[in-house]
Design a protein around this motif. Sequence first.
Motif, mmCIF file in Angstrom:
data_model
loop_
_atom_site.group_PDB
_atom_site.id
_atom_site.type_symbol
_atom_site.label_atom_id
_atom_site.label_comp_id
_atom_site.label_asym_id
_atom_site.label_seq_id
_atom_site.Cartn_x
_atom_site.Cartn_y
_atom_site.Cartn_z
ATOM 1 N N GLU A 103 0.829 -1.205 0.000
ATOM 2 C CA GLU A 103 0.000 0.000 0.000
ATOM 3 C C GLU A 103 0.864 1.257 0.000
ATOM 4 O O GLU A 103 0.603 2.207 -0.736
ATOM 5 N N GLN A 104 1.911 1.247 0.820
ATOM 6 C CA GLN A 104 2.800 2.406 0.856
ATOM 7 C C GLN A 104 3.564 2.539 -0.459
ATOM 8 O O GLN A 104 3.790 3.649 -0.937
ATOM 9 N N THR A 129 -0.680 -3.741 -9.503
ATOM 10 C CA THR A 129 -2.124 -3.998 -9.549
ATOM 11 C C THR A 129 -2.451 -5.374 -10.120
ATOM 12 O O THR A 129 -3.537 -5.887 -9.876
ATOM 13 N N THR A 130 -1.527 -5.983 -10.834
ATOM 14 C CA THR A 130 -1.778 -7.341 -11.324
ATOM 15 C C THR A 130 -1.626 -8.364 -10.197
ATOM 16 O O THR A 130 -2.059 -9.500 -10.337
ATOM 17 N N ARG A 131 -1.035 -7.936 -9.073
ATOM 18 C CA ARG A 131 -0.773 -8.851 -7.965
ATOM 19 C C ARG A 131 -1.700 -8.666 -6.773
ATOM 20 O O ARG A 131 -1.572 -9.367 -5.779
ATOM 21 N N ILE A 132 -2.611 -7.694 -6.847
ATOM 22 C CA ILE A 132 -3.502 -7.476 -5.710
ATOM 23 C C ILE A 132 -4.956 -7.580 -6.159
ATOM 24 O O ILE A 132 -5.280 -7.336 -7.326
ATOM 25 N N GLU A 133 -5.799 -7.937 -5.215
ATOM 26 C CA GLU A 133 -7.221 -8.057 -5.496
ATOM 27 C C GLU A 133 -7.866 -6.674 -5.513
ATOM 28 O O GLU A 133 -7.396 -5.742 -4.879
ATOM 29 N N ASN A 134 -8.965 -6.579 -6.231
ATOM 30 C CA ASN A 134 -9.781 -5.365 -6.256
ATOM 31 C C ASN A 134 -8.985 -4.126 -6.640
ATOM 32 O O ASN A 134 -9.083 -3.084 -6.005
ATOM 33 N N ALA A 135 -8.179 -4.254 -7.673
ATOM 34 C CA ALA A 135 -7.347 -3.135 -8.108
ATOM 35 C C ALA A 135 -8.003 -2.335 -9.229
ATOM 36 O O ALA A 135 -7.372 -1.475 -9.828
ATOM 37 N N ASP A 136 -9.266 -2.596 -9.482
ATOM 38 C CA ASP A 136 -9.945 -1.918 -10.587
ATOM 39 C C ASP A 136 -9.960 -0.401 -10.421
ATOM 40 O O ASP A 136 -9.769 0.331 -11.386
ATOM 41 N N LEU A 137 -10.187 0.071 -9.220
ATOM 42 C CA LEU A 137 -10.215 1.519 -8.982
ATOM 43 C C LEU A 137 -8.846 2.136 -9.264
ATOM 44 O O LEU A 137 -8.748 3.189 -9.897
ATOM 45 N N ILE A 138 -7.789 1.486 -8.815
ATOM 46 C CA ILE A 138 -6.434 1.990 -9.048
ATOM 47 C C ILE A 138 -6.150 2.051 -10.546
ATOM 48 O O ILE A 138 -5.640 3.051 -11.051
ATOM 49 N N LYS A 139 -6.513 0.997 -11.258
ATOM 50 C CA LYS A 139 -6.310 0.962 -12.711
ATOM 51 C C LYS A 139 -7.106 2.071 -13.382
ATOM 52 O O LYS A 139 -6.610 2.734 -14.308
#
Length: 153
Positions: A103-104, A129-139
């Motif tokens: 996160e940091q 973001t390919t390695r974490i869940e629910n990264a749609d918002l970040i993308k």
Amino acid sequence: MDADDYFQKIYQLSLDNDVGDYDLDEALKLASDAVKKFPDNYRLLMLYGILLGDNNDIKGAEYQFMRALKASSNPEKEIYSGWPEEMVFHHMAICKEKNNEIEQALLLYFISYLVNDSNISAQAIESITTRIENADLIKAVINKLRESKKGAE
């Protein structure tokens, strides 16, 4: 040796390619000596921090990056918009990512992307973001930022 001589020698030792004389231990020793001799040289402090990060001394790297920020007389010009090796937020993010503080790392990559207009930081965000869940918002945020930059050009 003056500060620029130290920087060039350390940088040469830190290059892991056909051009450099890669020797991380020697580069670290020389960088440690250099920052003692030139404690207010932000470029030497940044380079030392990068080398410490490469050597997995994350706390030491972060300490040197903070010293570099304080030592810079004009961070906007010298650190935030400098060449990639001097993008302090990007390198701090690398250290956080190595330490599995995702996160940091994301936050620091975002700052680097926004402050430095850094494609390399954007690529790092995409990789995370390919390695974490629910990264749609970040993308979606990254895509929106890229679209707005293209529209501004």
